[in-house]
Design a protein around this motif. Structure first.
Motif, PDB file in Angstrom:
ATOM      1  N   ILE A  25       0.828  -1.200   0.000  1.00 52.01           N
ATOM      2  CA  ILE A  25       0.000   0.000   0.000  1.00 52.01           C
ATOM      3  C   ILE A  25       0.870   1.262   0.000  1.00 52.01           C
ATOM      4  O   ILE A  25       0.493   2.299  -0.556  1.00 52.01           O
ATOM      5  N   ALA A  26       2.096   1.145   0.575  1.00 56.30           N
ATOM      6  CA  ALA A  26       2.988   2.317   0.607  1.00 56.30           C
ATOM      7  C   ALA A  26       3.409   2.756  -0.793  1.00 56.30           C
ATOM      8  O   ALA A  26       4.008   3.825  -0.957  1.00 56.30           O
ATOM      9  N   ALA A  27       3.079   1.953  -1.819  1.00 55.77           N
ATOM     10  CA  ALA A  27       3.441   2.335  -3.194  1.00 55.77           C
ATOM     11  C   ALA A  27       2.850   3.708  -3.559  1.00 55.77           C
ATOM     12  O   ALA A  27       3.403   4.410  -4.404  1.00 55.77           O
ATOM     13  N   TYR A  28       1.754   4.087  -2.888  1.00 54.61           N
ATOM     14  CA  TYR A  28       1.191   5.410  -3.216  1.00 54.61           C
ATOM     15  C   TYR A  28       2.170   6.516  -2.862  1.00 54.61           C
ATOM     16  O   TYR A  28       2.224   7.554  -3.509  1.00 54.61           O
ATOM     17  N   MET A  48       8.284  -1.613 -12.016  1.00 54.86           N
ATOM     18  CA  MET A  48       7.186  -1.995 -11.108  1.00 54.86           C
ATOM     19  C   MET A  48       6.988  -3.501 -11.121  1.00 54.86           C
ATOM     20  O   MET A  48       6.996  -4.125 -12.189  1.00 54.86           O
ATOM     21  N   THR A  49       6.791  -4.068  -9.948  1.00 54.25           N
ATOM     22  CA  THR A  49       6.440  -5.495  -9.891  1.00 54.25           C
ATOM     23  C   THR A  49       4.946  -5.627 -10.224  1.00 54.25           C
ATOM     24  O   THR A  49       4.205  -4.625 -10.224  1.00 54.25           O
ATOM     25  N   ALA A  50       4.520  -6.867 -10.439  1.00 52.58           N
ATOM     26  CA  ALA A  50       3.099  -7.089 -10.712  1.00 52.58           C
ATOM     27  C   ALA A  50       2.274  -6.622  -9.520  1.00 52.58           C
ATOM     28  O   ALA A  50       1.218  -6.000  -9.670  1.00 52.58           O
ATOM     29  N   GLY A  51       2.772  -6.881  -8.297  1.00 48.02           N
ATOM     30  CA  GLY A  51       2.063  -6.476  -7.082  1.00 48.02           C
ATOM     31  C   GLY A  51       1.925  -4.963  -7.013  1.00 48.02           C
ATOM     32  O   GLY A  51       0.855  -4.442  -6.637  1.00 48.02           O
ATOM     33  N   PHE A  55      -1.553  -1.576  -6.805  1.00 49.39           N
ATOM     34  CA  PHE A  55      -1.741  -0.433  -5.895  1.00 49.39           C
ATOM     35  C   PHE A  55      -1.684   0.908  -6.622  1.00 49.39           C
ATOM     36  O   PHE A  55      -2.420   1.830  -6.290  1.00 49.39           O
ATOM     37  N   VAL A  56      -0.743   1.044  -7.566  1.00 47.46           N
ATOM     38  CA  VAL A  56      -0.695   2.278  -8.372  1.00 47.46           C
ATOM     39  C   VAL A  56      -0.523   1.863  -9.831  1.00 47.46           C
ATOM     40  O   VAL A  56       0.052   0.809 -10.113  1.00 47.46           O
ATOM     41  N   ALA A  99       9.961  -1.628  -0.271  1.00 48.00           N
ATOM     42  CA  ALA A  99      10.557  -2.959  -0.366  1.00 48.00           C
ATOM     43  C   ALA A  99       9.684  -3.884   0.473  1.00 48.00           C
ATOM     44  O   ALA A  99       9.590  -3.718   1.689  1.00 48.00           O
ATOM     45  N   THR A 100       9.034  -4.820  -0.165  1.00 50.76           N
ATOM     46  CA  THR A 100       8.157  -5.739   0.573  1.00 50.76           C
ATOM     47  C   THR A 100       8.966  -6.889   1.157  1.00 50.76           C
ATOM     48  O   THR A 100      10.102  -7.157   0.724  1.00 50.76           O
TER      49      THR A 100
END
Ligand code: C5P
Length: 410
Positions: A25-28, A48-51, A55-56, A99-100
């Motif tokens: 969610i922090a991708a925003y 960007m990753t698929a994940g 989110f964005v 970074a997840t």
């Protein structure tokens, strides 16, 4: 008269940042991060990753970065255009934000199944990670291990911070650092390289001691100095200013380390005390517990008709214990415990007695081949509990330990 403003400072002018956005969610916040980096003159190339795309959107990221957004390892168009290897190298810094836990696990294990992880394994540039995840995920032992591995590999971290999670109801360590904090870390790294221990002083002891009986004979042990020297080198790689106080060994001096050579325990103690104040002390030397009470000035001769001469011993100073209880005690004090029995129990007793934050315990029974060998199998004993590391080379143990120390200091 017309006043002209000098305009905003451009500390990142001409710098190229490869920004890897993974799926949280922090991708925003990465959208604002792109804007802040560009304001300071940086050119931002997003991956960007698929994940992350859940989110964005790549459209928003592309609009803010004003360029192409890379998403696919197997894109024929992108591979012909730049290719993931060039993407990995054509930059001054790789920034992973957020970074997840998943992406860090992939990095720590060298996986390369999608564009983001392939770029991260192919890069030879400094890498800065801004983790973001639920506090439970950040505290999970698997994440802790991965973070230590990534630090030991020389990667830098900013955050996570403590606070409310975006999903609400939960607070703790796991919020991604704010965009301006990340920008400041980028500026520091671009100037100084990935050195989490930069500006830190460390003192490391290594090798055996030789305690004279007379000018030709001495009491010694089988320590090679390999583990201590590897730790001095690993701390130096992470930017620490290291003094290595070494007993007699046949190893070369590790590059960039200030080496003080000693023979006896008492000399080792003096050299260690002279290296204080320090932020870190790692006492690896196999210090002789006893020395000859009165070493002979001349070689002791065999006397016909008389039996062997008595050898009176006296106790040596305990260097680790002295440092662990010193007025100038370093923030992190690490000791080793070479045992042949009851490794965990003896390690725990030693932690208290010596005033250490960590005891690295290993079984040095002859059949393990650890003493004098190149591999090590250790258990980390702290107030919080015991962690066993797998069988590793002494260099790997050193890298992980330097990472463990860096994590506690930063
Ligand atoms: O008590 P023991 O010798 O098992 O403790 C081992 C730890 O204490 C190691 O870290 C070693 O470097 C340190 N030590 C020391 N001075 C001594 C004896 C041990 O610094 N005289």
């Amino acid at each position: 008269m017309r006043l002209t403003s000098p305009g905003p400072a451009m500390p990142l002018a001409g710098k190229r940042i490869l920004l890897v956005i993974s799926g949280g969610i922090a991708a925003y916040k990465s959208l604002d991060l792109i804007r802040r980096l560009r304001e300071r003159g940086a050119e931002v190339r997003p991956v960007m990753t698929a994940g992350a795309q859940e989110f964005v959107t790549p459209l928003a990221v592309g609009a803010l970065s004003s360029g192409h957004v890379y998403t696919d390892l197997f894109s024929r168009e992108d591979e012909q255009d730049v290719g993931h290897i060039r993407l990995a190298r054509d930059c001054d810094l790789v920034l992973v934000a957020p970074a997840t836990a998943d992406l860090m696990a992939k990095m720590a294990n060298g996986l390369a199944g999608d564009l983001a992880s392939a770029v991260l394994i192919a890069t030879d540039r400094p890498v800065l990670l801004a983790p973001a995840m639920n506090p439970k995920m950040w505290a999970n032992p698997a994440t802790r291990r991965n973070v230590e591995t990534l630090r030991a590999d020389g990667h830098a971290f900013i955050g996570p911070n403590a606070g409310e999670m975006a999903e609400g109801g939960e607070a703790g360590l796991g919020r991604m650092a704010e965009p301006l904090e990340i920008v400041a870390a980028v500026e520091r790294l671009i100037d100084g390289g990935a050195k989490p221990l930069a500006g830190r002083r460390a003192v490391v002891t290594s090798g055996p001691t030789h305690e004279p009986i007379d000018p030709v004979r001495y009491i010694a042990n089988r320590s090679s100095g390999r583990q201590g020297h590897a730790i001095a080198a690993a701390l130096t790689r992470l930017g620490a200013d290291v003094t290595l106080v070494s007993g007699p060994v046949t190893l070369p001096d590790p590059p960039g380390v200030n080496v003080v050579r000693v023979e006896r325990a008492e000399e080792m103690l003096q050299a260690v005390l002279s290296a204080l104040p320090a932020d870190i002390a790692v006492m690896v030397a196999a210090v002789a517990d006893w020395r000859a009470a009165a070493p002979n000035a001349e070689k002791i001769k065999k006397q016909p008709g008389e039996g062997p001469p008595p050898l009176m011993l006296t106790e040596n100073p305990d260097i680790l214990k002295t440092v662990g209880h010193h007025a100038d005690r370093p923030k992190i004090v690490v000791g080793f415990a070479a045992e042949t029995q009851d490794v965990e129990k003896n390690g725990r007793v030693k932690l208290k007695k010596k005033g250490a934050d960590l005891i690295v315990a290993n079984d040095v029974s002859p059949e393990t081949g650890i003493m004098g060998g190149t591999r090590n199998s250790v258990k980390l004993i702290t107030e919080a509990g015991i962690t066993a590391w797998p069988d590793l080379s002494k260099d790997e143990v050193a890298g992980r330990l330097a990472g463990w120390i860096a994590e506690r200091l930063t």
